[in-house]
Design a protein around this motif. Structure first.
Motif, short mmCIF file in Angstrom:
data_model
loop_
_atom_site.label_atom_id
_atom_site.label_comp_id
_atom_site.label_asym_id
_atom_site.label_seq_id
_atom_site.Cartn_x
_atom_site.Cartn_y
_atom_site.Cartn_z
N ALA A 29 0.85 -1.19 0.00
CA ALA A 29 0.00 0.00 0.00
C ALA A 29 0.89 1.24 0.00
O ALA A 29 1.10 1.88 1.03
N ASN A 30 1.41 1.61 -1.18
CA ASN A 30 2.30 2.75 -1.26
C ASN A 30 1.62 4.02 -1.77
O ASN A 30 2.25 5.06 -1.86
N THR A 31 0.34 3.96 -2.10
CA THR A 31 -0.44 5.15 -2.47
C THR A 31 -1.70 5.19 -1.61
O THR A 31 -2.04 4.20 -0.95
N LEU A 32 -2.39 6.31 -1.66
CA LEU A 32 -3.63 6.44 -0.87
C LEU A 32 -4.68 5.44 -1.34
O LEU A 32 -5.33 4.79 -0.51
N GLU A 33 -4.83 5.27 -2.65
CA GLU A 33 -5.82 4.33 -3.17
C GLU A 33 -5.50 2.90 -2.75
O GLU A 33 -6.39 2.14 -2.38
N LYS A 34 -4.23 2.54 -2.81
CA LYS A 34 -3.84 1.19 -2.40
C LYS A 34 -4.01 0.99 -0.91
O LYS A 34 -4.37 -0.10 -0.46
N LYS A 35 -3.79 2.05 -0.13
CA LYS A 35 -4.02 1.96 1.32
C LYS A 35 -5.50 1.74 1.60
O LYS A 35 -5.87 0.95 2.46
N ILE A 36 -6.36 2.39 0.82
CA ILE A 36 -7.81 2.22 0.96
C ILE A 36 -8.18 0.77 0.65
O ILE A 36 -8.94 0.15 1.39
N ILE A 37 -7.63 0.23 -0.43
CA ILE A 37 -7.92 -1.15 -0.82
C ILE A 37 -7.49 -2.12 0.28
O ILE A 37 -8.24 -3.02 0.67
N LYS A 38 -6.28 -1.94 0.80
CA LYS A 38 -5.78 -2.85 1.83
C LYS A 38 -6.61 -2.77 3.11
O LYS A 38 -6.99 -3.79 3.68
N LEU A 39 -6.92 -1.55 3.55
CA LEU A 39 -7.73 -1.40 4.76
C LEU A 39 -9.13 -1.96 4.57
O LEU A 39 -9.70 -2.56 5.48
#
Length: 109
Positions: A29-39
């Motif tokens: 999760a190195n971007t905001l969108e990827k952090k959203i997906i992971k969470l």
């Protein structure tokens, strides 16, 4: 009591879930969108994702996001396998809400 599947169906389900867990745990999760997906993979809740990200962004003095941004991020075109799985699940989960709101907007003459 929950209906028990056949042994072969249970093995398929276990394999599917193990792949899902591995995908979520190894997701970068190195971007905001990827952090959203992971969470979202870990919580399954837009509100929890929004609250957790806003808590982190507030500590860093960044602008806050809302649940609509999180929802649109999940609904956006998938860029990786985890996002594809979560998007399909989210669209299935919210199908009843999206169809009702579309029907409400139509007029009958």
């Amino acid at each position: 009591m929950k209906h028990l599947p056949t042994v072969s169906r249970a093995k398929e389900e276990i394999e599917y879930l193990q792949d899902y867990v591995l995908l979520a745990e190894t997701y970068h999760a190195n971007t905001l969108e990827k952090k959203i997906i992971k969470l979202y993979a870990y919580t399954g809740s837009l509100q929890k994702v929004t609250a957790q990200i806003n808590e982190e962004r507030e500590a860093q003095n960044l602008s806050l996001i809302d649940a609509t941004f999180v929802s649109r991020s999940i609904q956006s075109k998938p860029k990786d396998p985890l996002h594809k799985l979560l998007r399909a699940n989210y669209l299935q989960k919210t199908k009843h809400i999206r169809t009702k709101s579309a029907e409400r907007g139509q007029y009958s003459y």
